[in-house]
Design a protein around this motif. Sequence first.
Motif, mmCIF file in Angstrom:
data_model
loop_
_atom_site.group_PDB
_atom_site.id
_atom_site.type_symbol
_atom_site.label_atom_id
_atom_site.label_comp_id
_atom_site.label_asym_id
_atom_site.label_seq_id
_atom_site.Cartn_x
_atom_site.Cartn_y
_atom_site.Cartn_z
ATOM 1 N N LEU A 198 17.775 23.027 38.968
ATOM 2 C CA LEU A 198 17.861 21.707 39.611
ATOM 3 C C LEU A 198 17.673 20.577 38.604
ATOM 4 N N SER A 199 17.050 20.864 37.467
ATOM 5 C CA SER A 199 16.779 19.804 36.487
ATOM 6 C C SER A 199 18.079 19.325 35.849
ATOM 7 N N ARG A 200 18.265 18.004 35.867
ATOM 8 C CA ARG A 200 19.464 17.435 35.261
ATOM 9 C C ARG A 200 19.417 17.543 33.736
ATOM 10 N N ASN A 201 18.213 17.398 33.135
ATOM 11 C CA ASN A 201 18.094 17.526 31.681
ATOM 12 C C ASN A 201 18.373 18.952 31.229
ATOM 13 N N HIS A 202 17.783 19.906 31.927
ATOM 14 C CA HIS A 202 18.023 21.316 31.630
ATOM 15 C C HIS A 202 19.523 21.636 31.752
ATOM 16 N N SER A 203 20.144 21.125 32.829
ATOM 17 C CA SER A 203 21.573 21.395 33.054
ATOM 18 C C SER A 203 22.421 20.760 31.961
ATOM 19 N N ALA A 204 22.073 19.516 31.577
ATOM 20 C CA ALA A 204 22.837 18.850 30.514
ATOM 21 C C ALA A 204 22.727 19.646 29.214
ATOM 22 N N GLY A 205 21.524 20.151 28.917
ATOM 23 C CA GLY A 205 21.335 20.967 27.710
ATOM 24 C C GLY A 205 22.184 22.231 27.767
ATOM 25 N N ARG A 206 22.199 22.858 28.935
ATOM 26 C CA ARG A 206 22.983 24.101 29.066
ATOM 27 C C ARG A 206 24.463 23.834 28.782
ATOM 28 N N LEU A 207 24.976 22.712 29.295
ATOM 29 C CA LEU A 207 26.386 22.375 29.057
ATOM 30 C C LEU A 207 26.635 22.125 27.567
ATOM 31 N N LEU A 208 25.686 21.444 26.916
ATOM 32 C CA LEU A 208 25.832 21.231 25.459
ATOM 33 C C LEU A 208 25.851 22.576 24.740
ATOM 34 N N GLY A 209 24.965 23.465 25.169
ATOM 35 C CA GLY A 209 24.886 24.789 24.553
ATOM 36 C C GLY A 209 26.152 25.606 24.770
ATOM 37 N N GLN A 210 26.830 25.328 25.878
ATOM 38 C CA GLN A 210 28.076 26.053 26.162
ATOM 39 C C GLN A 210 29.255 25.469 25.388
ATOM 40 N N GLY A 211 28.982 24.391 24.631
ATOM 41 C CA GLY A 211 30.013 23.876 23.731
ATOM 42 C C GLY A 211 30.647 22.571 24.177
ATOM 43 N N LEU A 212 30.185 21.983 25.277
ATOM 44 C CA LEU A 212 30.745 20.696 25.685
ATOM 45 C C LEU A 212 30.230 19.598 24.756
ATOM 46 N N SER A 213 31.046 18.581 24.561
ATOM 47 C CA SER A 213 30.588 17.434 23.763
ATOM 48 C C SER A 213 29.675 16.574 24.631
ATOM 49 N N LEU A 214 28.935 15.654 23.988
ATOM 50 C CA LEU A 214 28.053 14.778 24.765
ATOM 51 C C LEU A 214 28.861 13.937 25.757
ATOM 52 N N ASP A 215 30.032 13.464 25.338
ATOM 53 C CA ASP A 215 30.874 12.688 26.262
ATOM 54 C C ASP A 215 31.273 13.529 27.466
ATOM 55 N N GLU A 216 31.615 14.778 27.217
ATOM 56 C CA GLU A 216 32.002 15.653 28.338
ATOM 57 C C GLU A 216 30.818 15.908 29.268
ATOM 58 N N VAL A 217 29.644 16.079 28.665
ATOM 59 C CA VAL A 217 28.441 16.292 29.493
ATOM 60 C C VAL A 217 28.168 15.043 30.333
ATOM 61 N N ASN A 218 28.204 13.878 29.698
ATOM 62 C CA ASN A 218 27.951 12.626 30.436
ATOM 63 C C ASN A 218 28.946 12.454 31.580
ATOM 64 N N ALA A 219 30.189 12.838 31.332
ATOM 65 C CA ALA A 219 31.207 12.689 32.378
ATOM 66 C C ALA A 219 30.917 13.597 33.563
ATOM 67 N N ARG A 220 30.277 14.728 33.303
ATOM 68 C CA ARG A 220 29.979 15.668 34.407
ATOM 69 C C ARG A 220 28.725 15.310 35.179
ATOM 70 N N MET A 221 27.809 14.552 34.540
ATOM 71 C CA MET A 221 26.523 14.279 35.184
ATOM 72 C C MET A 221 26.699 13.187 36.240
ATOM 73 N N THR A 222 26.317 13.477 37.466
ATOM 74 C CA THR A 222 26.387 12.443 38.514
ATOM 75 C C THR A 222 25.014 11.814 38.732
ATOM 76 N N GLN A 223 23.983 12.405 38.133
ATOM 77 C CA GLN A 223 22.628 11.844 38.250
ATOM 78 C C GLN A 223 22.045 11.636 36.851
ATOM 79 N N THR A 224 20.905 10.969 36.815
ATOM 80 C CA THR A 224 20.311 10.542 35.549
ATOM 81 C C THR A 224 19.626 11.693 34.811
ATOM 82 N N ALA A 225 20.033 11.936 33.561
ATOM 83 C CA ALA A 225 19.308 12.878 32.687
ATOM 84 C C ALA A 225 18.663 12.021 31.596
ATOM 85 N N GLU A 226 17.417 11.616 31.829
ATOM 86 C CA GLU A 226 16.772 10.609 30.971
ATOM 87 C C GLU A 226 16.667 11.029 29.511
#
Length: 340
Positions: free
Chosen positions: A258-286
């Motif tokens: 459920l954590s947005r920060n954890h999820s954003a990290g997982r996407l980065l780890g899967q090889g997405l760029s930061l821009d791609e991660v930001n585009a996928r996030m609909t909530q705040t990952a501080e």
Amino acid sequence: MSGGSKLAVLGAGSWGTTFAKILADAQPELSVELWGRRAEVVAQINRDHRNPNYLPGIDLPHNILASTDVESVLSGAALVVLAVPAQSLRPQLAAWREHLAPDAVVVSLMKGLELGTDARMSEVIAEGLGLPAERIVVVSGPNLAMEIARCEPTASVIACTDESVAHWVASLCTASYFRPYTNTDVVGVEIGGIVKNVIALAVGICEGREMGDNTKASVITRGLAETTRLALALGGESDTMAGLAGLGDLVATCSSPLSRNHSAGRLLGQGLSLDEVNARMTQTAEGIKSGRAVYDLAKKLGVEMPITEAVVAVLAGKLDVDELGPRLLSRELKSEGESA
Ligand SMILES: NC(=O)C1=CN([C@@H]2O[C@H](COP(=O)(O)OP(=O)(O)OC[C@H]3O[C@@H](n4cnc5c(N)ncnc54)[C@H](O)[C@@H]3O)[C@@H](O)[C@H]2O)C=CC1
Ligand SMILES: O=C(CO)COP(=O)(O)O
């Protein structure tokens, strides 16, 4: 502290709406006024008693009244709870200040550090609203909004330099599923909430690279060590870091999908760029923005924060995610208890 009874929450995202529900369930005879930016979200809360974009499937209490009119929401409110993204707080405060009741207590739910100033949210509130420390309260702990909205039992920390104010706020938000503890260590409580987001990014990256539980436990434990170093350097207390706002929140955020920060990290780890991660996030990952501010603050204070440093390097595109694990483990050998 006001004898008034109106309760206001500014920010109708996932945590603001959930905290409004806590207050409304805890104080069924009072109205909780919830300010939101978007008219359609406000209309849905008033009409259907739901906020489906942020809390799908959750029925909200009928004593939550939503509005886009911040002046009417703030008018006469004894308690004002703030739940907007950390980097947007300061400009918002400038617009809200003139409408704040003279003796209102202001509560921060936010877990971010301001980029550029490295200020904690309680500091931004003090400056932006011209309030003394005893009228500013911080709420933090293992508080994933969706679990609380489902009324799953959760403990939290209510921190204020004036313990009686913390007790007053705790008494207002004690619900059958929400158990607040008070604390006067505002610095420690805030730092725990800020840095765990950065550590959760690191754990998420490791998970995205399919590393296992040894790695995650190592990052969490050493993450707590560097969080504690920063908190102590700022005057926080080590007991706080071993409690709900330190270890508790770190474990919840680093473990939960459920954590947005954890999820954003997982996407980065899967090889997405930061821009791609930001585009996928609909909530705040501080942690994505606060990471840089944490690193800058640590550097200023001469505090070593190797996990934060590595995460910031990944976010800046200066370190490949495959290098994160080795980087964390390749430092000079030292004893576990050493300060860095
Ligand atoms: N969701 C959670 O489980 C928890 C969140 N927090 C903290 O609470 C704070 C708020 O987070 P959430 O409610 O989860 O975020 P969210 O992304 O769910 O909602 C943010 C809200 O702020 C509004 N907003 C966005 N940009 C804005 C701007 N520039 N000016 C004014 N309003 C703006 C959005 O419309 C939305 O209503 C963050 O600091 C977060 O770390 C703390 C504990 C739990
Ligand atoms: O602060 C939180 C839990 O305590 C929520 O974490 P995220 O912002 O990563 O979803």
